[in-house]
Design a protein around this motif. Structure first.
Motif, mmCIF file in Angstrom:
data_model
loop_
_atom_site.group_PDB
_atom_site.id
_atom_site.type_symbol
_atom_site.label_atom_id
_atom_site.label_comp_id
_atom_site.label_asym_id
_atom_site.label_seq_id
_atom_site.Cartn_x
_atom_site.Cartn_y
_atom_site.Cartn_z
ATOM 1 N N THR A 4 -4.157 7.009 -2.359
ATOM 2 C CA THR A 4 -4.055 5.558 -2.514
ATOM 3 C C THR A 4 -3.473 5.146 -3.856
ATOM 4 N N SER A 5 -2.483 4.273 -3.782
ATOM 5 C CA SER A 5 -2.018 3.483 -4.918
ATOM 6 C C SER A 5 -1.368 2.234 -4.350
ATOM 7 N N TYR A 6 -1.049 1.285 -5.223
ATOM 8 C CA TYR A 6 -0.529 -0.006 -4.790
ATOM 9 C C TYR A 6 0.597 -0.453 -5.712
ATOM 10 N N ASN A 7 1.483 -1.301 -5.174
ATOM 11 C CA ASN A 7 2.419 -2.036 -6.012
ATOM 12 C C ASN A 7 2.269 -3.509 -5.664
ATOM 13 N N PHE A 8 2.206 -4.344 -6.695
ATOM 14 C CA PHE A 8 2.031 -5.780 -6.499
ATOM 15 C C PHE A 8 3.250 -6.500 -7.052
ATOM 16 N N GLY A 9 4.048 -7.026 -6.152
ATOM 17 C CA GLY A 9 5.185 -7.844 -6.562
ATOM 18 C C GLY A 9 6.296 -7.120 -7.266
ATOM 19 N N GLY A 10 6.349 -5.801 -7.146
ATOM 20 C CA GLY A 10 7.394 -5.027 -7.794
ATOM 21 C C GLY A 10 7.021 -4.599 -9.194
ATOM 22 N N GLU A 11 6.671 -5.527 -10.066
ATOM 23 C CA GLU A 11 6.476 -5.210 -11.479
ATOM 24 C C GLU A 11 5.180 -4.474 -11.794
ATOM 25 N N VAL A 12 4.137 -4.700 -11.008
ATOM 26 C CA VAL A 12 2.798 -4.204 -11.354
ATOM 27 C C VAL A 12 2.364 -3.147 -10.348
ATOM 28 N N GLN A 13 2.096 -1.949 -10.854
ATOM 29 C CA GLN A 13 1.571 -0.871 -10.015
ATOM 30 C C GLN A 13 0.096 -0.671 -10.339
ATOM 31 N N LEU A 59 0.853 -1.178 0.000
ATOM 32 C CA LEU A 59 0.000 0.000 0.000
ATOM 33 C C LEU A 59 0.894 1.235 0.000
ATOM 34 N N LEU A 60 1.001 1.876 -1.145
ATOM 35 C CA LEU A 60 1.824 3.076 -1.267
ATOM 36 C C LEU A 60 1.129 4.283 -0.655
ATOM 37 N N GLY A 61 -0.176 4.233 -0.556
ATOM 38 C CA GLY A 61 -0.971 5.278 0.079
ATOM 39 C C GLY A 61 -2.264 4.665 0.566
ATOM 40 N N SER A 62 -2.975 5.394 1.420
ATOM 41 C CA SER A 62 -4.186 4.825 2.016
ATOM 42 C C SER A 62 -5.324 5.827 2.129
ATOM 43 N N ALA A 63 -5.172 7.006 1.505
ATOM 44 C CA ALA A 63 -6.191 8.048 1.623
ATOM 45 C C ALA A 63 -7.011 8.184 0.352
ATOM 46 N N ALA A 64 -8.171 8.807 0.521
ATOM 47 C CA ALA A 64 -8.961 9.258 -0.618
ATOM 48 C C ALA A 64 -8.337 10.541 -1.180
ATOM 49 N N ALA A 65 -9.072 11.249 -1.996
ATOM 50 C CA ALA A 65 -8.503 12.322 -2.809
ATOM 51 C C ALA A 65 -7.815 13.422 -2.013
ATOM 52 N N GLU A 66 -8.309 13.713 -0.789
ATOM 53 C CA GLU A 66 -7.797 14.870 -0.057
ATOM 54 C C GLU A 66 -6.521 14.575 0.719
ATOM 55 N N GLY A 67 -6.216 13.283 0.982
ATOM 56 C CA GLY A 67 -5.134 12.944 1.890
ATOM 57 C C GLY A 67 -5.524 13.247 3.332
ATOM 58 N N VAL A 68 -4.684 12.796 4.266
ATOM 59 C CA VAL A 68 -4.916 13.061 5.693
ATOM 60 C C VAL A 68 -3.566 13.369 6.352
ATOM 61 N N PRO A 69 -3.406 14.503 7.054
ATOM 62 C CA PRO A 69 -4.357 15.609 7.170
ATOM 63 C C PRO A 69 -4.578 16.275 5.802
ATOM 64 N N ASN A 83 -9.160 -0.001 2.753
ATOM 65 C CA ASN A 83 -8.225 1.084 2.437
ATOM 66 C C ASN A 83 -8.986 2.205 1.728
ATOM 67 N N HIS A 84 -8.279 3.298 1.392
ATOM 68 C CA HIS A 84 -8.835 4.456 0.692
ATOM 69 C C HIS A 84 -9.800 5.206 1.618
ATOM 70 N N PHE A 85 -9.214 5.809 2.669
ATOM 71 C CA PHE A 85 -9.996 6.449 3.720
ATOM 72 C C PHE A 85 -10.073 7.963 3.503
ATOM 73 N N SER A 86 -11.245 8.519 3.719
ATOM 74 C CA SER A 86 -11.419 9.967 3.705
ATOM 75 C C SER A 86 -11.528 10.490 5.131
ATOM 76 N N HIS A 87 -10.866 11.611 5.398
ATOM 77 C CA HIS A 87 -11.033 12.256 6.707
ATOM 78 C C HIS A 87 -12.490 12.605 6.963
ATOM 79 N N ASN A 88 -13.260 12.789 5.894
ATOM 80 C CA ASN A 88 -14.684 13.085 6.051
ATOM 81 C C ASN A 88 -15.476 11.883 6.574
#
Length: 297
Positions: free
Chosen positions: A42-51, A8-18, A266-271
């Motif tokens: 939010t973005s992901y990497n799977f096994g190195g080769e696939v984002q 999990l390269l990130g875990s937020a929705a569009a606004e980020g947190v904070p 995953n993909h959490f919004s502060h809202n």
């Protein structure tokens, strides 16, 4: 042969947190506590080769996980919203920005037609055509549609796409990726899946077993006693906890979850109104992992 992990390269929705400009309770606590409460998009990497997805925080992800991401050969774009696709950063693979060996390999971008249009509109074309820009940057574009199945031959991955319930003008997709014997379901951004997607998933019974599944929790705990008072469950466009629990029950009843499948949100919004610890208190007793930046599943 290493077991591919879903990073999990990130875990937020569009606004980020904070979030920018925000002083809500979740953002205040994230700023004070740091750690898992601070979330990039939010973005992901799977096994190195696939984002999966390439959003506006891709530089931070590269800096934090360079040893993994330098192996990246494919980017699967779920949809063309700004937090999942940031085309201008792809231009930094152009000669004069990146140096060898970064330019010694082709990076394949896979997405629906709206993804291609957005890339063509935003990639600093100058006098180049879009195709020339791709070639000069060492990029290639491959279009897919919902309910496609295709291979990534250089890494042996198989990708299956399903229609998501989200921004229909963008042909958004949920992705099922099998790589080196492990299958990951990435189910952001979507509400309760369309019937056609559930039907297509049901047909995979006996053919595919999901080893790790991540569902959209933009609405966090809304619709539960532990969530914000009076808030209803999210079922359209994004999910919240009651819809997630129902979706995992549906996947289980379809026989699609492998024994020991890692279930995550995953993909959490502060809202959504909940902190990381509050999410853990709700989900962990139910056998569901709460995502955070840098978590490998």
């Amino acid at each position: 042969m290493d077991t591919p992990r879903l990073l999990l390269l990130g875990s937020a929705a569009a606004e980020g947190v904070p979030a920018l400009f925000c002083d809500c309770r979740v953002c205040r606590e994230a700023a004070a506590k740091g750690g898992a409460d601070v979330r990039c998009r939010t973005s992901y990497n799977f096994g190195g080769e696939v984002q999966i997805d390439f959003g506006p925080d891709s530089l931070q992800a590269w800096q934090a996980h360079r040893d993994v991401l330098r192996r990246m050969r494919h980017i699967l774009v779920t949809h063309a919203h700004e937090d999942h696709l940031h085309p201008t950063d792809l231009v930094y693979k152009y000669p004069g920005f990146a140096c060898v060996p970064a330019l010694g390999w082709t990076l394949a971008i896979h997405g629906t037609a709206p993804t291609r249009r957005r890339m063509a509109n935003e990639m600093w074309l100058g006098r180049e055509t879009f195709e020339e820009k791709l070639r000069n940057c060492g990029l290639a574009f491959h279009e897919f549609r919902p309910f496609d199945v295709f291979e990534l031959p250089d890494c042996g991955a198989v990708v299956r796409t399903f229609a998501a319930d989200h921004a229909p003008e963008l042909d958004p997709c949920v992705l099922l990726v099998t790589l080196r014997g492990r299958t990951a379901l990435v189910c952001n951004d979507t509400g309760w899946l369309p019937d056609a997607s559930w039907d297509a998933l049901a047909r995979l019974r006996g053919e595919v077993a999901i080893d790790v599944a991540v569902l959209d929790d933009t609405g966090m705990l809304k619709g539960t006693a532990e969530g914000p008072a009076g808030a209803e469950a999210w079922t359209r466009g994004h999910m919240s906890a009651p819809t997630i629990l129902r979706a995992y029950d549906r996947l289980d009843s379809l026989g699609l979850l492998a024994p020991g499948c890692v279930r995550a949100v995953n993909h959490f919004s502060h809202n959504g109104g909940s902190t990381h610890d509050e999410l853990r208190a709700f989900y962990e007793p139910r056998g569901i992992v709460v995502g955070y930046d840098g978590l490998a599943l």
